[in-house]
Design an enzyme around this catalytic site. Structure first.
Site, PDB file in Angstrom:
ATOM      1  N   CYS A 112       0.838  -1.203   0.000  1.00  0.00           N
ATOM      2  CA  CYS A 112       0.000   0.000   0.000  1.00  0.00           C
ATOM      3  C   CYS A 112       0.871   1.251   0.000  1.00  0.00           C
ATOM      4  O   CYS A 112       0.641   2.190  -0.775  1.00  0.00           O
ATOM      5  CB  CYS A 112      -0.923  -0.015   1.214  1.00  0.00           C
ATOM      6  SG  CYS A 112      -2.075   1.380   1.280  1.00  0.00           S
ATOM      7  N   CYS A 208      -6.115  -3.555   7.349  1.00  0.00           N
ATOM      8  CA  CYS A 208      -7.276  -2.674   7.358  1.00  0.00           C
ATOM      9  C   CYS A 208      -8.494  -3.258   6.650  1.00  0.00           C
ATOM     10  O   CYS A 208      -9.625  -3.026   7.073  1.00  0.00           O
ATOM     11  CB  CYS A 208      -6.906  -1.320   6.740  1.00  0.00           C
ATOM     12  SG  CYS A 208      -6.445  -1.394   4.981  1.00  0.00           S
TER      13      CYS A 208
END
Length: 396
Positions: A112, A208
């Site tokens: 990410c 997440c």
């Protein structure tokens, strides 16, 4: 120079702050706005599905976007939300699932940062005319000749350098990390002083986009049919039982293997090609040599000049461990690290991050993803025999 080591007055310096909706990035926006910078808050909507958007500890979705918006209103700064869901799925979620199916243990936070946050968002910051992109990561950066270098943060308990090893030199030069010299309690105190609604907000936890950390369930949905059943095989060749998919196992796992034995057993290897879970005693996990791929080097030496003789440094193969003495070697295209003290349970797909030393002042020298590890000669020989044997040939 101002507090971010940028030329000019803060009022003449635009800074984009990556705001996830948590306390850390909110405080970064707050302190920079208080210092008079021209702050622009940007939040990325990375996913918007299921329970992950509503649970405590998520980020970049649902109520976290609302929190970032409220903080920006409180600070009086402009705030933009960018829909990066498709990009995040292609660059992070899909490779994460594919890596697990292949028997690896991936780290999506690195991907990410590497793709969405420090590539796409960084370009957006430049398009907005910003002199820098600031984030709430706990890591420090400082001048290093004509460039900047990364260093471990003051608060060792919050050290996020392990997840930022893939940051390129160009990105390091543009990024700023205002929290690197602070502790988490200090950050929460500042949030309270600024009157931010997120001052007591829970930190993000686990991955997440995976609710309750149930990786196997999510991957089974993304890759139907990937949970192929197979044998649980002892490293000595005995078939001990069956499993319902290697994606339910990780290297070094002790509990929940699913077989009864008179000895403690650990997951030693995941054979994705034959859908086999290889188990054995703990000593079969001991590793001193790891081969790296996708190497990102931030040291002053030219990586090409590091030969078989190697250079001494310190390495981390887990985010929760301190850096330990190691030797970085290179021969042709092969790059590997020899660990002076050895480690147990090293899995392909994890990161090996390199440092100048083991102190809180240590410089981050880069790192790579673990392609494979090399265990003791005895364990390697047993695994090689298993690989060469026909499927089911060792069944009792």
């Amino acid at each position: 120079m101002n507090s971010l080591d940028l030329p000019g007055r803060p009022a003449d310096t635009r800074v984009v702050v990556a705001m996830s909706g948590g306390v850390d990035s909110s405080v970064v926006a707050g302190i920079l706005a208080r210092e008079g910078y021209d702050v622009v808050g940007v939040t990325l909507q990375l996913y918007d599905h299921g329970a992950a958007t509503h649970r405590a500890g998520s980020c970049c979705a649902g109520r976290d976007i609302d929190d970032a918006r409220r903080v920006s209103e409180k600070l009086g700064i402009p705030h933009y939300v960018l829909d990066y869901e498709e990009r995040f799925r292609k660059a992070v979620i899909d490779p994460f699932a594919q890596s697990y199916v292949a028997g690896e243990t991936p780290i999506p936070c690195v991907s990410c940062n590497q793709t969405v946050k420090f590539a796409d968002l960084l370009e957006t910051a430049r398009d907005l005319g910003a002199a820098a992109l600031a984030t709430g990561h706990y890591i420090r950066s400082g001048a290093n000749g004509a460039h900047r270098a990364l260093f471990r943060p003051v608060d060792a308990d919050r050290d996020q350098s392990y997840f930022l090893f893939a940051t390129t030199q160009e990105q390091v030069d543009y990024l700023r990390f205002p929290l690197g010299g602070m502790s988490k309690p200090q950050v929460r105190e500042i949030a309270a002083e600024l009157g931010l609604s997120v001052a007591d907000k829970q930190d993000s936890q686990d991955i997440c986009f995976v609710p309750q950390g149930k990786y196997s369930e999510m991957i089974a949905r993304l890759r139907p049919g990937s949970a192929e059943p197979g044998d649980i095989v002892h490293i000595d060749g005995r078939v001990l039982g069956r499993h319902e998919g290697i994606l339910r196992y990780t290297i070094g796992q002790r509990r929940g293997i699913g077989v009864a034995s008179g000895e403690p057993l650990y997951v030693i290897h995941l054979d994705a090609d034959r859908a086999r879970v290889i188990v054995g005693p703990r000593e079969a996990l001991d590793t001193r040599k790891v081969f790296l791929r996708a190497m990102n080097w931030l040291g002053d030496e030219d990586l090409a000049s590091i030969g078989p003789g190697g250079i001494e440094l310190f390495a981390k193969v887990r985010s929760t461990r301190p850096p330990r003495p190691a030797l970085l070697r290179r021969e042709g295209a092969a790059v590997w690290v020899e660990l002076a003290e050895g480690e147990a349970g090293i899995a392909p797909g994890q990161a090996c991050v390199l440092y100048s030393d083991d102190s809180n002042e240590a410089r981050v020298l880069g790192g790579g993803f673990i392609q494979r590890s090399e265990r003791s000669a005895a364990a390697e020989a047993m695994l090689e025999r298993l690989s060469a044997a026909p499927a089911h040939a060792t069944a009792e």
